[in-house]
Design a protein around this motif. Structure first.
Motif, mmCIF file in Angstrom:
data_model
loop_
_atom_site.group_PDB
_atom_site.id
_atom_site.type_symbol
_atom_site.label_atom_id
_atom_site.label_comp_id
_atom_site.label_asym_id
_atom_site.label_seq_id
_atom_site.Cartn_x
_atom_site.Cartn_y
_atom_site.Cartn_z
ATOM 1 N N SER A 59 19.267 18.899 1.573
ATOM 2 C CA SER A 59 20.579 18.622 0.985
ATOM 3 C C SER A 59 20.478 17.779 -0.281
ATOM 4 O O SER A 59 21.491 17.282 -0.762
ATOM 5 C CB SER A 59 21.489 17.949 2.011
ATOM 6 O OG SER A 59 21.003 16.672 2.333
ATOM 7 N N MET A 477 23.213 14.576 8.464
ATOM 8 C CA MET A 477 24.571 14.903 8.015
ATOM 9 C C MET A 477 25.334 13.629 7.659
ATOM 10 O O MET A 477 26.014 13.565 6.624
ATOM 11 C CB MET A 477 25.284 15.647 9.148
ATOM 12 C CG MET A 477 26.676 16.087 8.835
ATOM 13 S SD MET A 477 26.659 17.513 7.712
ATOM 14 C CE MET A 477 28.394 17.985 7.815
ATOM 15 N N LYS A 480 23.792 12.078 4.414
ATOM 16 C CA LYS A 480 24.147 12.908 3.257
ATOM 17 C C LYS A 480 25.605 12.690 2.870
ATOM 18 O O LYS A 480 25.936 12.478 1.692
ATOM 19 C CB LYS A 480 23.940 14.388 3.604
ATOM 20 C CG LYS A 480 24.380 15.340 2.512
ATOM 21 C CD LYS A 480 24.468 16.781 2.990
ATOM 22 C CE LYS A 480 25.817 17.091 3.604
ATOM 23 N NZ LYS A 480 26.182 18.522 3.527
ATOM 24 N N THR A 481 26.488 12.757 3.847
ATOM 25 C CA THR A 481 27.919 12.629 3.571
ATOM 26 C C THR A 481 28.235 11.249 3.014
ATOM 27 O O THR A 481 28.955 11.117 2.014
ATOM 28 C CB THR A 481 28.712 12.869 4.868
ATOM 29 O OG1 THR A 481 28.339 14.147 5.389
ATOM 30 C CG2 THR A 481 30.208 12.847 4.610
ATOM 31 N N GLU A 482 27.660 10.249 3.617
ATOM 32 C CA GLU A 482 27.964 8.890 3.182
ATOM 33 C C GLU A 482 27.443 8.616 1.768
ATOM 34 O O GLU A 482 28.149 8.028 0.941
ATOM 35 C CB GLU A 482 27.358 7.889 4.162
ATOM 36 C CG GLU A 482 27.717 6.457 3.826
ATOM 37 C CD GLU A 482 27.339 5.517 4.943
ATOM 38 O OE1 GLU A 482 28.244 5.040 5.636
ATOM 39 O OE2 GLU A 482 26.128 5.277 5.129
ATOM 40 N N GLU A 485 29.599 10.466 -0.765
ATOM 41 C CA GLU A 485 30.918 9.846 -0.935
ATOM 42 C C GLU A 485 30.824 8.521 -1.680
ATOM 43 O O GLU A 485 31.649 8.202 -2.524
ATOM 44 C CB GLU A 485 31.576 9.620 0.438
ATOM 45 C CG GLU A 485 32.110 10.905 1.040
ATOM 46 C CD GLU A 485 32.570 10.721 2.473
ATOM 47 O OE1 GLU A 485 32.463 9.606 3.014
ATOM 48 O OE2 GLU A 485 33.029 11.726 3.060
ATOM 49 N N TYR B 107 29.248 19.196 13.080
ATOM 50 C CA TYR B 107 30.542 18.754 12.550
ATOM 51 C C TYR B 107 31.260 17.801 13.520
ATOM 52 O O TYR B 107 32.446 17.509 13.332
ATOM 53 C CB TYR B 107 31.425 19.967 12.219
ATOM 54 C CG TYR B 107 30.925 20.758 11.019
ATOM 55 C CD1 TYR B 107 30.600 20.123 9.819
ATOM 56 C CD2 TYR B 107 30.774 22.146 11.080
ATOM 57 C CE1 TYR B 107 30.133 20.850 8.727
ATOM 58 C CE2 TYR B 107 30.319 22.876 9.981
ATOM 59 C CZ TYR B 107 29.997 22.213 8.818
ATOM 60 O OH TYR B 107 29.544 22.933 7.729
ATOM 61 N N ASN B 257 35.391 23.749 7.854
ATOM 62 C CA ASN B 257 34.305 22.794 7.578
ATOM 63 C C ASN B 257 33.151 23.437 6.822
ATOM 64 O O ASN B 257 32.507 22.784 5.990
ATOM 65 C CB ASN B 257 33.782 22.204 8.887
ATOM 66 C CG ASN B 257 34.755 21.212 9.490
ATOM 67 O OD1 ASN B 257 35.370 20.431 8.778
ATOM 68 N ND2 ASN B 257 34.907 21.241 10.797
ATOM 69 N N LYS B 260 34.331 23.751 3.197
ATOM 70 C CA LYS B 260 34.387 22.449 2.527
ATOM 71 C C LYS B 260 32.997 21.906 2.239
ATOM 72 O O LYS B 260 32.756 21.314 1.178
ATOM 73 C CB LYS B 260 35.171 21.439 3.389
ATOM 74 C CG LYS B 260 36.663 21.671 3.392
ATOM 75 C CD LYS B 260 37.365 20.595 4.226
ATOM 76 C CE LYS B 260 38.873 20.760 4.170
ATOM 77 N NZ LYS B 260 39.544 19.874 5.168
ATOM 78 N N GLU B 261 32.082 22.085 3.185
ATOM 79 C CA GLU B 261 30.733 21.563 2.954
ATOM 80 C C GLU B 261 30.061 22.324 1.808
ATOM 81 O O GLU B 261 29.383 21.722 0.967
ATOM 82 C CB GLU B 261 29.878 21.635 4.220
ATOM 83 C CG GLU B 261 28.545 20.917 4.006
ATOM 84 C CD GLU B 261 27.631 20.902 5.218
ATOM 85 O OE1 GLU B 261 27.954 21.526 6.240
ATOM 86 O OE2 GLU B 261 26.563 20.259 5.119
ATOM 87 N N SER B 264 31.367 21.080 -1.376
ATOM 88 C CA SER B 264 30.907 19.725 -1.716
ATOM 89 C C SER B 264 29.567 19.736 -2.449
ATOM 90 O O SER B 264 29.200 18.740 -3.075
ATOM 91 C CB SER B 264 30.803 18.868 -0.453
ATOM 92 O OG SER B 264 29.622 19.186 0.277
ATOM 93 N N THR B 265 28.839 20.845 -2.361
ATOM 94 C CA THR B 265 27.571 20.921 -3.100
ATOM 95 C C THR B 265 27.787 21.104 -4.592
ATOM 96 O O THR B 265 26.871 20.951 -5.388
ATOM 97 C CB THR B 265 26.714 22.107 -2.624
ATOM 98 O OG1 THR B 265 27.373 23.329 -2.980
ATOM 99 C CG2 THR B 265 26.474 22.073 -1.122
#
Lengths: 493, 493
Positions: A59, A477, A480-482, A485, B107, B257, B260-261, B264-265
């Motif tokens: 990612s 996950m 990566k998300t944190e 953001e 998720y 989801n 959206k993921e 987000s890339t």
């Protein structure tokens, strides 16, 4: 390559430490910039750490993977000896185990499974050796006996556990399950003892000890019920999921794919033979210090150190009380798993339980080696525990006691002593009473910039390869998300 | 947002096309450079295309996702109407479905499941309406009847299918399975007819038609056996896997989801309401031309168009003979799925089969709506087929015939006519005899730079959401690996 881990005994060479595995990584590190700053440091290269490192590097994150051992796999790895794979810890997989099968499918290994059981050879029966004597029965009778005994054990709700645990990924979905976690297996056996025949009681105790690697008093009844639930609430399901399908090339042939894919991103740095001493979260960054004195810096840490080993790593700030309490309790699995290559070809179709007199309790014919011998795998537990490399004569006797007269020609022993392994301190996670009810959420909780991921606290196939992958994916996950953001890292997009 | 898809009938408004869904994407496109060159164009935004687009974009590829409809989900989507989710196609999931559960777990939606069955209300029985009359029985009796009938149906090997299909992800692992694919369900029923009671025969035929949405003569017996195998070779497994657990927020809350993921890339371009006319593989690149005349260029294509729709896309060079043959045969599922909101609260615990006289065969109480009414979901098949929006009176009658006197107060009907849907031409894949034995590999094969991915030819949970994710992951992995190896694309690393 030969790992430092594991032991091999042969008549010619005697007992030798270290056995070969394709999971050994050479060179041991690819780190060229010792002061690099990573997006995430993953501690531990078992399936959980491998998954976390792979997903994070895929990612776009720069990842450093640190591992105490010389190999990938952690508590799950295989050794290919003379063209035959021996599974040192963790063996069986199934298409109903979601996280592991998704990977088997994605790596197109669906057709690389073989079965442990093969009931087409000469000694085609189940042997039960108890204080009351020795009996043999057909495998159909074996299945009926186990199914009857286990059915009585799990039937706390008149529905064989379905009502008390209808959604096993959400173990406490029915709040009453929490109370049940006060019970040990021994407590439950005491409650149903009048319903059990002597043979039922023997195979029941043997089977639950096979699962826990602990003691009847030390193991949680509810955790066994969770195993039962994820196996579809039937004994046939337990056979299908727990002990039937394995990788024809050994499971390290599977694990290596995770490592190779992570490497292919060119965002994976790694260092093996690098045990960790401390983790220091400074808020804006985290420092990980290895026992060799090297320090690594990252925005986030994914720590996959097993529960029983976490006390050997120093955390600053200190871990919160709930997590410390869970670490203080620990899990109970001190399984002894011994592979024996025996001269009798016909033993391929044999299965047996020897209980309670023997350090090895449950065993099956698991394969035929290239030399034509039978490969038998045998399991012991903390109840009547043995350290095989220290008690070799007793270990031979324990193998031979499984089927007196049939196991004399032992050609080879292969094993990994997980109890004496400082990076495992036991085999797969198995909970004592109350630990899950009191501390499952504590074990799963992050601590500042440090995420904790391990099959030891997975939700579904906790303790299994599957649970390790579940947890590694969860942690990657989240990180990566944190990081995306917070924009704290410049994702290499 | 309101999709063009689906129908809603209420007493106040009558029949209206188009129902709301969070799967509708607005704006319909984010493409700003009409002449961009993509690493991969994914055709279709069902679960397979969503997974392929997500995995490919996560791994560094620039992706264009093209979709004929105004929404994600393909043949699987939900509509939230007045605060209550109706599943238009595809509903149930389970933790033993590996590809879908891996995503549910990743998720963190493990705790968002509810059950379709709730046997705590008034009309707590199974109703069987046959030519011989109407009978009610307890749900325990229902389960025994189905289990007995299905057991006779699948028991071609004395082991309820286990011997003929021991590894369902490898359907033809036992070569003899290939011969069995000559049989239709009707053939198998004819062979066991003397063993079946009239009630067993009725529920057996009803159940297999529920699974296939076809006709008894048109559906493959072996494909049903495959369903049975992946459900663990038991009727209880069929209930657990096929019709018990659904998303409390509707499955579009899950599908979104993926989208959206991928977004987000920042590597996902997309265009909805963009049906495809042709795919032209020029070797060094592939051109995809939409019906609206726009042409898109990419290094690779992942085509997720369903089998029954593939003939509407022109391929140059032409598809090979084996794939064309499979397309010419097609699959047989013309399932009619109708949701009815009925006034009787007590019907929540009702289940029923009405066969063979009624266009709707199998139905269950599936929920209680916010208004306190019972939501009943009913299924018909190609055998006695109906087009609900064209035959509204007959559809009401078909609902009411399921439980005469209990279904009169119909407040609402919701459905999607998959047979009349030009982008589906049927519901989930169900094979006729011989198609899988002859052409499974053909359907799975790539064609030059074009990969074909669909639940229609998945290996494990073929026809399910799970199989779509399996296939999307396979295609993305293959494209990623190939482009990296060929160095034909500058991966954004």
């Amino acid at each position: 390559m030969t790992s430092r881990d594991g032991y091999l005994w042969t008549e010619q060479a005697g007992l030798r430490p270290g056995i070969p595995s394709i999971g050994v990584i050479a060179p041991a590190t690819n780190v060229t910039s010792p002061n690099a700053f990573y997006d995430v440091v993953v501690i531990g290269a078992g399936y959980c750490g491998l998954t976390a490192a792979r997903d994070a590097s895929l990612s776009g994150l720069n990842v450093l993977l640190l591992e105490a051992r010389d190999r990938i796999g952690g508590r799950s790895w295989s050794s290919n000896i003379d063209g035959y794979p021996f599974e040192m810890g963790g063996t069986w997989v199934h298409w109903g185990q979601p996280h592991v099968w998704r990977e088997i499918s994605r790596y197109q290994m669906q057709n690389e499974l073989k079965t442990s059981f093969d009931f087409s050879h000469g000694v085609n029966h189940f042997q039960l050796n108890t204080a009351g004597g020795s009996a043999t029965m057909s495998h159909e009778e074996e299945d009926s006996l186990f199914a009857s005994a286990l059915g009585k054990f799990v039937n706390v709700d008149g529905a064989f556990g379905r009502n008390i645990m209808p959604q096993p990924a959400n173990m406490f979905h029915v709040p009453k399950a929490r109370e049940l976690d006060n019970l040990s297996a021994q407590d439950r056996i005491d409650a149903i003892a009048p319903l059990l025949s002597p043979n039922e009681r023997a195979v029941l105790e043997g089977f639950v000890l096979l699962c826990s690697g602990g003691t009847l008093k030390g193991m949680s009844f509810l955790e066994f019920l969770h195993w039962w639930a994820i196996c579809g609430y039937t004994y046939q399901g337990c056979l299908d999921y727990l002990i039937t399908y394995k990788f024809s090339g050994g499971q390290s042939s599977f694990a290596i794919n995770f490592f190779k894919e992570a490497l292919s991103t060119k965002r994976l740095s790694y260092a093996f033979s690098t045990p960790i001493k401390s983790v220091n979260d400074k808020g804006s960054k985290v420092e990980v210090t290895a026992r060799n004195g090297h320090t690594y810096q990252a925005a986030r840490i994914i720590c996959t150190v097993p529960l029983n080993v976490l006390s050997t790593v120093s955390f600053d700030p200190p871990l919160p009380a709930g997590k410390c309490a869970a670490i203080g309790v620990g899990h109970v699995n001190q399984c002894v798993k011994v592979h024996a290559e025996v001269g009798d070809k016909a033993m391929r179709s044999w299965t047996g339980v020897t209980y309670p007199s023997n350090p090895l309790i449950y065993a099956i014919g698991d394969g035929t080696t290239p030399a034509g011998n039978t490969h038998v795998v045998a399991f012991g537990a903390d109840q009547h525990h043995i350290q095989p490399e220290e008690k070799l004569a007793e270990t031979f006797a324990a193998v031979q006691n499984l089927a007196p007269g049939k196991m004399d020609a032992v050609r080879r022993l292969v094993f990994h002593n997980w109890s004496k392994d400082e990076f495992a301190k036991g085999a797969w996670f198995f909970s004592p009473p109350k630990l899950l009810a009191d501390h499952l959420e504590d074990m799963r909780a992050r601590h500042g910039n440090v995420y904790f991921a391990s099959s030891d606290w997975a939700l579904l196939w906790r303790s299994f390869i599957d649970g390790a992958i579940e947890e590694g994916a969860r942690a990657a996950m989240a990180v990566k998300t944190e990081l995306a953001e917070a924009d704290k890292v410049n994702l290499r997009l």
